[in-house]
Structures are given as structure tokens and as C-alpha cells.
Scaffold this motif. Structure first.
Motif, PDB file in Angstrom:
ATOM      1  N   LEU A 143       0.830  -1.204   0.000  1.00 42.65           N
ATOM      2  CA  LEU A 143       0.000   0.000   0.000  1.00 42.65           C
ATOM      3  C   LEU A 143       0.867   1.258   0.000  1.00 42.65           C
ATOM      4  O   LEU A 143       0.598   2.216  -0.726  1.00 42.65           O
ATOM      5  N   LEU A 144       1.919   1.251   0.813  1.00 42.88           N
ATOM      6  CA  LEU A 144       2.812   2.408   0.866  1.00 42.88           C
ATOM      7  C   LEU A 144       3.459   2.678  -0.484  1.00 42.88           C
ATOM      8  O   LEU A 144       3.618   3.827  -0.899  1.00 42.88           O
ATOM      9  N   GLU A 145       3.836   1.600  -1.166  1.00 38.36           N
ATOM     10  CA  GLU A 145       4.559   1.752  -2.424  1.00 38.36           C
ATOM     11  C   GLU A 145       3.642   1.938  -3.634  1.00 38.36           C
ATOM     12  O   GLU A 145       4.101   2.337  -4.694  1.00 38.36           O
ATOM     13  N   THR A 146       2.348   1.649  -3.476  1.00 37.69           N
ATOM     14  CA  THR A 146       1.425   1.704  -4.613  1.00 37.69           C
ATOM     15  C   THR A 146       0.574   2.967  -4.612  1.00 37.69           C
ATOM     16  O   THR A 146       0.270   3.522  -5.666  1.00 37.69           O
ATOM     17  N   VAL A 147       0.163   3.406  -3.423  1.00 31.96           N
ATOM     18  CA  VAL A 147      -0.735   4.560  -3.329  1.00 31.96           C
ATOM     19  C   VAL A 147      -0.063   5.804  -3.893  1.00 31.96           C
ATOM     20  O   VAL A 147       1.120   6.054  -3.660  1.00 31.96           O
ATOM     21  N   GLN A 148      -0.810   6.568  -4.687  1.00 35.00           N
ATOM     22  CA  GLN A 148      -0.322   7.827  -5.242  1.00 35.00           C
ATOM     23  C   GLN A 148      -1.099   8.991  -4.640  1.00 35.00           C
ATOM     24  O   GLN A 148      -2.328   8.902  -4.514  1.00 35.00           O
ATOM     25  N   PRO A 149      -0.475  10.103  -4.275  1.00 29.56           N
ATOM     26  CA  PRO A 149       0.983  10.307  -4.324  1.00 29.56           C
ATOM     27  C   PRO A 149       1.695   9.417  -3.305  1.00 29.56           C
ATOM     28  O   PRO A 149       1.166   9.164  -2.226  1.00 29.56           O
ATOM     29  N   LYS A 150       2.878   8.988  -3.684  1.00 29.59           N
ATOM     30  CA  LYS A 150       3.624   8.055  -2.850  1.00 29.59           C
ATOM     31  C   LYS A 150       4.021   8.709  -1.536  1.00 29.59           C
ATOM     32  O   LYS A 150       4.430   9.874  -1.497  1.00 29.59           O
ATOM     33  N   ARG A 151       3.887   7.956  -0.456  1.00 34.24           N
ATOM     34  CA  ARG A 151       4.239   8.470   0.864  1.00 34.24           C
ATOM     35  C   ARG A 151       5.684   8.143   1.196  1.00 34.24           C
ATOM     36  O   ARG A 151       6.127   7.013   0.993  1.00 34.24           O
ATOM     37  N   SER A 152       6.378   9.133   1.701  1.00 38.53           N
ATOM     38  CA  SER A 152       7.763   8.916   2.093  1.00 38.53           C
ATOM     39  C   SER A 152       7.826   8.667   3.601  1.00 38.53           C
ATOM     40  O   SER A 152       6.822   8.736   4.302  1.00 38.53           O
ATOM     41  N   GLY A 153       9.012   8.403   4.068  1.00 40.54           N
ATOM     42  CA  GLY A 153       9.184   8.227   5.504  1.00 40.54           C
ATOM     43  C   GLY A 153       9.531   6.806   5.898  1.00 40.54           C
ATOM     44  O   GLY A 153       9.639   5.909   5.051  1.00 40.54           O
ATOM     45  N   SER A 154       9.704   6.607   7.182  1.00 43.08           N
ATOM     46  CA  SER A 154      10.101   5.295   7.713  1.00 43.08           C
ATOM     47  C   SER A 154       8.908   4.346   7.773  1.00 43.08           C
ATOM     48  O   SER A 154       7.755   4.768   7.757  1.00 43.08           O
ATOM     49  N   LEU A 155       9.229   3.066   7.852  1.00 35.79           N
ATOM     50  CA  LEU A 155       8.217   2.022   8.035  1.00 35.79           C
ATOM     51  C   LEU A 155       8.204   1.647   9.511  1.00 35.79           C
ATOM     52  O   LEU A 155       9.198   1.147  10.047  1.00 35.79           O
ATOM     53  N   LEU A 156       7.087   1.935  10.195  1.00 38.00           N
ATOM     54  CA  LEU A 156       6.974   1.661  11.631  1.00 38.00           C
ATOM     55  C   LEU A 156       6.273   0.323  11.850  1.00 38.00           C
ATOM     56  O   LEU A 156       5.152   0.123  11.371  1.00 38.00           O
ATOM     57  N   LEU A 157       6.911  -0.575  12.564  1.00 33.73           N
ATOM     58  CA  LEU A 157       6.362  -1.915  12.779  1.00 33.73           C
ATOM     59  C   LEU A 157       6.292  -2.213  14.271  1.00 33.73           C
ATOM     60  O   LEU A 157       7.280  -2.047  14.995  1.00 33.73           O
TER      61      LEU A 157
END
Length: 221
Positions: A143-157
Motif C-alpha cells: 500500500l505504501l509503495e502503490t498509493v499515489q501520491p507516494k508516501r515517504s518516511g520510515s516504516l513503523l512496525l
């Protein structure tokens, strides 16, 4: 023994019985509170998983036909790679799109192969909770990589792969490393798993002393 002493003895006995009962009930209350916390945490995890699935469905449903097919392929590929990275080559992820009126409805399936027989199940019905964890994690990244406009930032897990059995934890750690490299995203992770904690470039152990949290860096060299 005088009458007063007898009355005092009876009162002490009743007090002890009441105190013992209170102690037992208080222990039962504490146990119930812990069970409620555990069930609430499980419920929060289920709700978070459902939310991830719904966001992916909405993305596919609202896309134009060509863009929808592209998004479908990208998501299938990423989640399949995740499953195969962790559990081996006999797993894949499949999205089925069906038209209901003017809307496309997406259904998610995990396809696994056992002794030449392919089995298709919904992620939540697949082998153990570990499969759900990996599918959910990969869907979030997709979802992070596909949704436009693309969202930047860290991946929080938060506790990724908490249901993944010990034999697969090393593969999960390698998959997370590959995600960070592939998408050039920093991963910030909270985990109780020792091996995952050791996998980070930087790791901190948080401990509570006298009600105060303190963080100490872990040497991962």
C-alpha cells in the motif's frame, strides 16, 4: 478463657477469613485484568489486520481497470515474495477481482501446495497465525509503495511476525532487511523477539525501574 477473649478470638478468626477471601478475590481480579488486556491486544491486532485488508480492497476497487490490474499484479508479487521468502516456494498470494454491479470487489487468498495438491484459503484461515502476519506486513508495504501520491518516511512496525514460529524468524529478519534495501526505507521496529532485535543496525532495550522507563543501546556487533 474469658468471654471477652472468646469474642476477640472469634473476631480475629472472622477477620482472617475475610482477609483470605479478599486476597483470593484480589488475585482473581488481577488475573482477569491480565486476561482482558491480552484479549484486547488480540482484538486490536485483528482490527488492525482487517483495516489493512480493507485499505487494499478500496485501492483496487477505486482504480481504473488498467491501473487496477497493475496494482493487483504489484501487490500479488510483493506478498508472494514475502510468503516465499519466509515460508518457502510452495506459497503464493492471489487476488480475485469480481464485478458486483459497477464495483470491483477484491478477495484475498493464500495458495499453498502440499504433496502436489494446491490449497487455496483466505489468509486468516491459513496455516497458523504466522501466515496472516506476513501477508498483513507485505500488504502494508504494498500500500505504501502503490498509493499515489507516494508516501515517504520510515516504516513503523509493532511486533512484526509475533505469531511466526521460531524456525522462520531468521527468514523474516532477512525479508525485512531486503524491504529496507529495496524500497530505501528505514524500518523502526518494536519487538520482544531477541533475534529480530539483534537484526537492527541500532537496537535499544527498554526496561522499567521503579516506574521509570530507561533505554540502553544493545551491542549488535
Amino acid at each position: 478463657m474469658s468471654e471477652l477473649e472468646q469474642r476477640l478470638a472469634r473476631l480475629e478468626k472472622r477477620h482472617k477469613q475475610a482477609y483470605d477471601q479478599w486476597t483470593r478475590l484480589d488475585a482473581e481480579r488481577a488475573l482477569l485484568e491480565e486476561q482482558i488486556k491480552a484479549r484486547q491486544k488480540e482484538l486490536d491486532g485483528y482490527l488492525e489486520t482487517i483495516d489493512t485488508y480493507e485499505k487494499a480492497r478500496v485501492l483496487l476497487q477505486q482504480s481504473a481497470e488498467y491501473a487496477r490490474e497493475q496494482a493487483k499484479q504489484q501487490i500479488e508479487t510483493l506478498v508472494t515474495n514475502a510468503l516465499q521468502y519466509v515460508f518457502g516456494p510452495l506459497f503464493s498470494f492471489q487476488i480475485e477481482l469480481e464485478e458486483h454491479g459497477s464495483k470491483a470487489v477484491a478477495e484475498f487468498y493464500v495458495v499453498s501446495e502440499y504433496e502436489g495438491v494446491k490449497v487455496k484459503t483466505r489468509p486468516q484461515d491459513s496455516r497458523g497465525g504466522g501466515v496472516v502476519d506476513i501477508v498483513t506486513l507485505a500488504l502494508r508495504v504494498a500500500l505504501l509503495e502503490t498509493v499515489q501520491p507516494k508516501r515517504s518516511g520510515s516504516l513503523l512496525l509493532d511486533e512484526p511476525g509475533k505469531h511466526v514460529s521460531g524456525e522462520y524468524v531468521l527468514y523474516l529478519y532477512e525479508f525485512l532487511k531486503s524491504l529496507s534495501t529495496m524500497f530505501k526505507r528505514q524500518i523502526i521496529m518494536i519487538t520482544h523477539n531477541y533475534h529480530l532485535a539483534q537484526s537492527g543496525d541500532k537496537a535499544y532495550e527498554v526496561a522499567i525501574h521503579d516506574g521509570i522507563s530507561a533505554a540502553a543501546e544493545i551491542d549488535n556487533t
